[in-house]
Design an enzyme around this catalytic site. Structure first.
Site, PDB file in Angstrom:
ATOM      1  N   PHE A  12       1.582  -1.310   0.092  1.00 18.69           N
ATOM      2  CA  PHE A  12       0.121   0.155   0.014  1.00 18.69           C
ATOM      3  C   PHE A  12       1.066   1.172   0.135  1.00 18.69           C
ATOM      4  CE2 PHE A  12      -1.379   2.181   3.749  1.00 18.69           C
ATOM      5  CZ  PHE A  12      -2.480   3.887   3.427  1.00 18.69           C
ATOM      6  N   ILE A  13       1.677   1.434   1.082  1.00 10.35           N
ATOM      7  CA  ILE A  13       2.758   2.682   1.292  1.00 10.35           C
ATOM      8  C   ILE A  13       3.727   2.604  -0.225  1.00 10.35           C
ATOM      9  CG2 ILE A  13       4.350   3.615   2.421  1.00 10.35           C
ATOM     10  CD1 ILE A  13       2.650   2.696   4.728  1.00 10.35           C
ATOM     11  N   GLY A  37       2.369  -7.397  -0.165  1.00 10.76           N
ATOM     12  CA  GLY A  37       2.425  -6.837  -1.199  1.00 10.76           C
ATOM     13  C   GLY A  37       0.741  -7.385  -1.743  1.00 10.76           C
ATOM     14  N   GLN A  75      10.620   0.247   2.580  1.00 11.95           N
ATOM     15  CA  GLN A  75       9.144   0.325   2.728  1.00 11.95           C
ATOM     16  C   GLN A  75       8.541  -0.907   2.703  1.00 11.95           C
ATOM     17  OE1 GLN A  75       7.481   2.948   3.364  1.00 11.95           O
ATOM     18  NE2 GLN A  75       9.378   3.195   2.935  1.00 11.95           N
ATOM     19  N   TYR A 143       6.767  -7.396  17.184  1.00 12.71           N
ATOM     20  CA  TYR A 143       6.628  -5.827  15.898  1.00 12.71           C
ATOM     21  C   TYR A 143       7.290  -4.955  16.205  1.00 12.71           C
ATOM     22  CZ  TYR A 143       4.633  -2.645  12.300  1.00 12.71           C
ATOM     23  OH  TYR A 143       4.172  -1.777  11.182  1.00 12.71           O
ATOM     24  N   LYS A 147      10.942  -3.077  14.371  1.00 13.21           N
ATOM     25  CA  LYS A 147      11.384  -1.972  13.573  1.00 13.21           C
ATOM     26  C   LYS A 147      12.405  -0.931  14.526  1.00 13.21           C
ATOM     27  CE  LYS A 147       8.095  -2.305  10.410  1.00 13.21           C
ATOM     28  NZ  LYS A 147       8.801  -0.978   8.766  1.00 13.21           N
ATOM     29  N   VAL A 187      -7.207  -0.977  11.102  1.00 17.55           N
ATOM     30  CA  VAL A 187      -8.628  -1.119  11.185  1.00 17.55           C
ATOM     31  C   VAL A 187      -9.720  -0.534  10.265  1.00 17.55           C
ATOM     32  CG1 VAL A 187      -8.226   1.254  12.481  1.00 17.55           C
ATOM     33  CG2 VAL A 187      -9.768  -0.377  13.726  1.00 17.55           C
ATOM     34  N   ARG A 211      -5.828   6.699  18.275  1.00 19.24           N
ATOM     35  CA  ARG A 211      -5.101   7.053  17.176  1.00 19.24           C
ATOM     36  C   ARG A 211      -4.558   7.886  16.266  1.00 19.24           C
ATOM     37  NH1 ARG A 211      -4.217   3.772  20.047  1.00 19.24           N
ATOM     38  NH2 ARG A 211      -3.477   0.741  19.527  1.00 19.24           N
ATOM     39  N   ASP A 275      -2.004  -4.534  21.637  1.00 25.55           N
ATOM     40  CA  ASP A 275      -2.127  -3.129  21.890  1.00 25.55           C
ATOM     41  C   ASP A 275      -1.840  -1.906  23.074  1.00 25.55           C
ATOM     42  OD1 ASP A 275      -4.227  -2.566  19.257  1.00 25.55           O
ATOM     43  OD2 ASP A 275      -6.209  -2.428  20.254  1.00 25.55           O
TER      44      ASP A 275
END
Ligand code: UD1
Length: 327
Positions: A12-13, A37, A75, A143, A147, A187, A211, A275
């Site tokens: 997407f990015i 992707g 990305q 994650y 990162k 989301v 967010r 979360d």
């Protein structure tokens, strides 16, 4: 004209960035392993760029991809908190090992600058809002750890080898082409596509989590700025990329309900492991050092995103007849 390599170009990015880099007259090279992707994201631009299907863990492929390019936009990722909780090793390979491999190739190829898709998840659940880059990170999920570690590698390669790197901490990016179909999808992509189909969306937790949702065009502009900003201002740096406003999920649902004309209600399920509760960016450093300002607001971005998904879901005939009726 510069030449650039976009990793994760079918995402997407990555695919949005490729369109913008091509439109700005750059030569674009792209690499993707299609783990997340999609071929359809690059179908229309494939003829105008050099594309190679390969994994970033493939050393030879990455060396070839970096040879002769000015800039790398990294990305490629498996961008999901819950997926990393289920498979930390897979997340580590895709989100960290791949980064180190790419950095070595970029260093050896004498690339001018590497711009990295870092994540706001690095901040974790720190009570301070807004989150600014000088705050100590507090990652929760695997994650977020991968990162953040990649970010540290970016800075390390600048300090140890002089390879210029810029880590852009993305805050919940959304917009056209974001994959809505996986349980791990962002989301907004999920809610919008579910509501357009008349399905009931699910909020994990009580919906008070908030967010700093950021429309894709803002991220694309930050990436392009990261190649032109003076190295004294950005090399080796970590910079937030966001809208600078936050909205909770209950409110988000209400706004979408209005835009979409959805008549149903939302359902609630238990909060997800890993979360973060609240997220909001301080943009002072990126404004000052990168010259970044959000170009598209949350509401405007939502409207554009709904319009895009709506156009995708319209059957071909009714899309044509609604276009006809406008003339
Ligand atoms: C996190 C990062 C974000 C990164 C993304 C990659 C933070 C604050 N943000 O996003 O920068 O790009 O990982 O995946 O760490 N939710 C629902 N219903 C759904 C789906 C999600 O209620 O159907 C909830 C989630 O539980 C969460 C919120 O919506 O509270 C946002 O989730 P999601 O879009 O997956 O992104 P983050 O995990 O916040």
């Amino acid at each position: 004209m510069a030449s650039c390599l976009i990793t994760g170009v079918a995402g997407f990015i990555g695919s949005s960035l490729a369109r913008a880099a091509l439109a700005a007259g750059n030569e674009v090279r792209g690499i993707d392993n299609f783990a997340t992707g999609k071929r359809e994201n690059i179908a229309e631009i494939c003829g105008r760029m050099h594309f190679r299907e390969a994994d970033l863990l493939d050393v030879d492929a990455v060396r070839t991809a970096c040879a002769g390019v000015d800039y790398v936009f990294h990305q490629a990722a498996i961008p999901s908190v819950p997926k990393s909780v289920l498979d930390p090793l897979g997340s580590n390979r895709a989100n960290l090992d791949a980064t180190v491999n790419l950095l070595i190739a970029a260093r050896d190829a004498k690339v001018k600058r590497v711009v990295y898709a870092a994540s706001s998840s690095a901040y974790g659940d720190t009570p301070t809002l807004p989150k600014h880059e000088a705050m100590p990170p507090n990652p929760i999920s695997p994650y977020a750890v991968a990162k953040l570690a990649s970010e540290h590698y970016m800075t390390s390669f600048y300090r140890c080898y002089g390879l210029e790197t810029v880590s852009l901490r993305y805050f919940n990016i959304f917009g056209p082409r974001q994959d809505p179909n996986s349980p791990y999808s962002g989301v907004l992509a999920r809610f919008i596509t579910q509501m357009l189909k008349g399905e009931q969306p699910t909020i994990y937790g009580d919906g008070t989590q908030s967010r700093d949702f950021t429309y894709i065009d803002n991220v694309v502009s930050a990436n392009l700025l990261a190649t032109t900003a003076p190295s004294a201002a950005v090399a080796g740096q970590v910079l937030n990329v966001a809208t600078g406003t936050r909205v909770n999920l209950n409110e988000t649902f209400r706004i979408l309900k209005k835009i979409i004309g959805f008549r149903g209600d939302v359902k609630y399920a238990p909060e997800r492991a890993g979360d973060v509760k609240h997220s909001l960016a301080d943009l002072a450093r990126s404004e000052e050092q990168l010259g970044y300002k959000p170009l598209v607001s949350f509401e405007e971005g939502l409207q554009r995103t709904v319009d895009w998904y709506r156009a995708q879901t319209l059957p071909q005939e009714s899309a044509l007849s609604s276009a006809d009726s406008r003339h």
